[in-house]
Design a protein around this motif. Structure first.
Motif, PDB file in Angstrom:
ATOM      1  N   UNK A  24       0.834  -1.203   0.000  1.00  0.00           N
ATOM      2  CA  UNK A  24       0.000   0.000   0.000  1.00  0.00           C
ATOM      3  C   UNK A  24       0.868   1.251   0.000  1.00  0.00           C
ATOM      4  N   UNK A  25       1.933   1.237   0.789  1.00  0.00           N
ATOM      5  CA  UNK A  25       2.859   2.377   0.830  1.00  0.00           C
ATOM      6  C   UNK A  25       3.485   2.595  -0.547  1.00  0.00           C
ATOM      7  N   UNK A  26       3.885   1.504  -1.220  1.00  0.00           N
ATOM      8  CA  UNK A  26       4.463   1.605  -2.563  1.00  0.00           C
ATOM      9  C   UNK A  26       3.454   2.190  -3.547  1.00  0.00           C
ATOM     10  N   UNK A  27       2.211   1.749  -3.457  1.00  0.00           N
ATOM     11  CA  UNK A  27       1.168   2.267  -4.352  1.00  0.00           C
ATOM     12  C   UNK A  27       0.870   3.731  -4.050  1.00  0.00           C
ATOM     13  N   UNK A  32      -1.393   6.898  -6.310  1.00  0.00           N
ATOM     14  CA  UNK A  32      -2.666   6.261  -6.616  1.00  0.00           C
ATOM     15  C   UNK A  32      -3.699   6.639  -5.563  1.00  0.00           C
ATOM     16  N   UNK A  33      -4.934   6.774  -5.981  1.00  0.00           N
ATOM     17  CA  UNK A  33      -6.047   7.101  -5.091  1.00  0.00           C
ATOM     18  C   UNK A  33      -6.468   5.826  -4.342  1.00  0.00           C
ATOM     19  N   UNK A  34      -7.139   5.978  -3.175  1.00  0.00           N
ATOM     20  CA  UNK A  34      -7.541   4.805  -2.388  1.00  0.00           C
ATOM     21  C   UNK A  34      -8.334   3.766  -3.182  1.00  0.00           C
ATOM     22  N   UNK A  35      -9.267   4.205  -4.022  1.00  0.00           N
ATOM     23  CA  UNK A  35     -10.063   3.254  -4.805  1.00  0.00           C
ATOM     24  C   UNK A  35      -9.166   2.442  -5.738  1.00  0.00           C
ATOM     25  N   UNK A  36      -8.199   3.103  -6.363  1.00  0.00           N
ATOM     26  CA  UNK A  36      -7.273   2.410  -7.262  1.00  0.00           C
ATOM     27  C   UNK A  36      -6.382   1.459  -6.480  1.00  0.00           C
ATOM     28  N   UNK A  37      -5.963   1.869  -5.294  1.00  0.00           N
ATOM     29  CA  UNK A  37      -5.133   0.994  -4.447  1.00  0.00           C
ATOM     30  C   UNK A  37      -5.908  -0.283  -4.122  1.00  0.00           C
ATOM     31  N   UNK A  38      -7.180  -0.137  -3.762  1.00  0.00           N
ATOM     32  CA  UNK A  38      -8.024  -1.315  -3.476  1.00  0.00           C
ATOM     33  C   UNK A  38      -8.104  -2.212  -4.702  1.00  0.00           C
ATOM     34  N   UNK A  39      -8.293  -1.621  -5.886  1.00  0.00           N
ATOM     35  CA  UNK A  39      -8.391  -2.404  -7.124  1.00  0.00           C
ATOM     36  C   UNK A  39      -7.099  -3.168  -7.400  1.00  0.00           C
ATOM     37  N   UNK A  47      -5.537  -9.933   0.471  1.00  0.00           N
ATOM     38  CA  UNK A  47      -6.674  -9.705   1.360  1.00  0.00           C
ATOM     39  C   UNK A  47      -6.844  -8.200   1.519  1.00  0.00           C
ATOM     40  N   UNK A  48      -8.034  -7.729   1.212  1.00  0.00           N
ATOM     41  CA  UNK A  48      -8.283  -6.292   1.190  1.00  0.00           C
ATOM     42  C   UNK A  48      -8.571  -5.739   2.583  1.00  0.00           C
ATOM     43  N   UNK A  49      -7.954  -4.583   2.909  1.00  0.00           N
ATOM     44  CA  UNK A  49      -8.352  -3.895   4.137  1.00  0.00           C
ATOM     45  C   UNK A  49      -9.690  -3.203   3.887  1.00  0.00           C
ATOM     46  N   UNK A  54      -7.876   1.495   5.234  1.00  0.00           N
ATOM     47  CA  UNK A  54      -6.999   2.040   4.208  1.00  0.00           C
ATOM     48  C   UNK A  54      -6.862   3.554   4.367  1.00  0.00           C
ATOM     49  N   UNK A  55      -7.979   4.243   4.545  1.00  0.00           N
ATOM     50  CA  UNK A  55      -7.933   5.698   4.697  1.00  0.00           C
ATOM     51  C   UNK A  55      -7.133   6.110   5.933  1.00  0.00           C
ATOM     52  N   UNK A  56      -7.308   5.388   7.036  1.00  0.00           N
ATOM     53  CA  UNK A  56      -6.542   5.681   8.249  1.00  0.00           C
ATOM     54  C   UNK A  56      -5.054   5.473   8.017  1.00  0.00           C
TER      55      UNK A  56
END
Length: 102
Positions: A24-27, A32-39, A47-49, A54-56
């Motif tokens: 996540x840090x690399x992304x 990248x925006x949070x939605x893109x990071x999730x994708x 496993x998705x947070x 993620x926002x926190x």
């Protein structure tokens, strides 16, 4: 009558695993925006947070990487003192002509 249990329900972990935080840090470094990071995490089979986790986490990264968003009166006064010492060569450089702090 059967017993009612919740053993089969999996609890969502309260913390993001270290490996997911690293990715996540690399992304985040790639802007990248949070939605893109999730994708991207989903595409990689990770496993998705939750979105709040993620926002926190992203807020924590931003606060440690970026300078504070507020400035103290003392810092403003110091900048005014330093900036009023000489007129810069460039027309694009800000400077202070005069100031008064009450």
């Amino acid at each position: 009558m059967s017993n009612h249990t919740h053993n089969s329900i999996q609890e969502k972990p309260s913390k993001i695993p270290k490996e997911v935080r690293k990715i996540t840090r690399e992304l985040f470094e790639l802007n990248l925006k949070p939605k893109t990071i999730i994708e991207v995490l989903h595409e990689r089979g990770i496993i998705l947070p939750s979105i709040s986790q993620l926002n926190n986490f992203l807020r924590t990264i931003k606060s440690t990487k970026l300078s504070p968003t507020s400035i103290s009166l003392g810092e403003i006064e110091q900048w005014c003192l330093e900036s009023s010492q000489s007129i810069p060569e460039s027309h694009d450089t800000p400077f202070v002509v005069s100031y008064q702090i009450i």
